[in-house]
Design an enzyme around this catalytic site. Structure first.
Site, short mmCIF file in Angstrom:
data_model
loop_
_atom_site.label_atom_id
_atom_site.label_comp_id
_atom_site.label_asym_id
_atom_site.label_seq_id
_atom_site.Cartn_x
_atom_site.Cartn_y
_atom_site.Cartn_z
N ILE A 1 29.96 -19.49 86.06
CA ILE A 1 28.79 -20.29 85.73
C ILE A 1 28.69 -20.25 84.21
O ILE A 1 28.75 -19.19 83.60
CB ILE A 1 27.51 -19.74 86.40
CG1 ILE A 1 26.30 -20.62 86.07
CG2 ILE A 1 27.25 -18.30 86.04
CD1 ILE A 1 25.04 -20.22 86.84
N SER A 2 28.58 -21.41 83.59
CA SER A 2 28.65 -21.49 82.13
C SER A 2 27.47 -20.81 81.46
O SER A 2 26.38 -20.66 82.04
CB SER A 2 28.70 -22.95 81.68
OG SER A 2 29.90 -23.57 82.07
N GLN A 3 27.68 -20.41 80.23
CA GLN A 3 26.63 -19.88 79.38
C GLN A 3 25.50 -20.91 79.27
O GLN A 3 25.76 -22.10 79.06
CB GLN A 3 27.21 -19.58 78.00
CG GLN A 3 26.24 -19.09 76.98
CD GLN A 3 26.85 -19.06 75.59
OE1 GLN A 3 27.94 -19.61 75.36
NE2 GLN A 3 26.16 -18.44 74.64
#
Length: 211
Positions: free
Chosen positions: A59-61
């Site tokens: 899950i992206s920053q």
């Protein structure tokens, strides 16, 4: 007494990091990021960092999610339809669904797509269509699109995705292998104009290998 959402603190942090579009900050604040994480990582949900979600994906920053979304909304034609390549956990999808009329999302890993679809239903987000497919090919039958966002790094700019942009449309995509850059690609008067935004780090955009 007013309830303080944990997402509000995250939105404030992103403002301090340079995100200025209030629509994006509001969507970040309203979205329960813990919903998109395994139980063992929920305590890290509101940290400004990328986290593993299984299947070799992340899950992206939150900063990157916000930055890419802000760039998409900055397209000159007030974008309404967006194609997302890489549904993953569905976190970026949920943010887009609050800001665009229609979201089309492609994921090559069926189990991740299934989990993301259940999360969208729980969050009452119903303006999303999902497809199990090869992200390099996009979703041509639903295009052309006002905006396209790619959440994995391509080794080069995918021609099929560029062809699915409307005139006046914008593509946000990380490109590179060891060294990756976030690119903003505008389709103007039949030409593609590319600008490098910043250095990034994403998992690779895999071609053809559906799971």
């Amino acid at each position: 007494m007013r309830t303080i959402r944990r997402g509000d603190a995250l939105a404030e942090l992103l403002y301090q990091e340079g995100i200025r579009d209030q629509r994006v900050l509001n969507a970040i604040a309203a979205t329960p990021r813990e919903t998109f994480l395994p139980d063992t990582l929920k305590h890290k949900a509101y940290q400004n960092t990328a986290l593993p979600i299984g299947q070799g994906q992340t899950i992206s920053q939150p900063y990157i999610v916000a930055k890419m979304t802000e760039l998409l909304l900055g397209a000159g034609n007030a974008p309404k339809t967006v194609l997302e390549i890489g549904t993953g956990s569905g976190y970026q999808t949920a943010i887009l669904a609050q800001l665009f009329d229609q979201v089309f999302s492609v994921e090559r890993i069926k189990s991740l797509q299934f989990q993301a679809k259940r999360r969208m239903n729980r969050l009452d987000l119903h303006n999303i269509a999902m497809k199990h497919g090869d992200g390099w090919k996009g979703w041509p039958s639903k295009g052309p699109y006002d905006a396209i966002i790619v959440t994995a790094a391509a080794s080069s700019l995918p021609e099929d995705l560029c062809a699915q942009l409307k005139d006046g449309g914008r593509l946000i995509i990380p490109v590179g292998n060891e060294q990756q850059s976030l690119l903003c690609v505008d389709h103007e008067d039949g030409e593609l104009k590319t600008q490098t935004v910043e250095s990034v780090r994403f998992v690779p955009l895999v071609a053809g290998e559906l799971q």
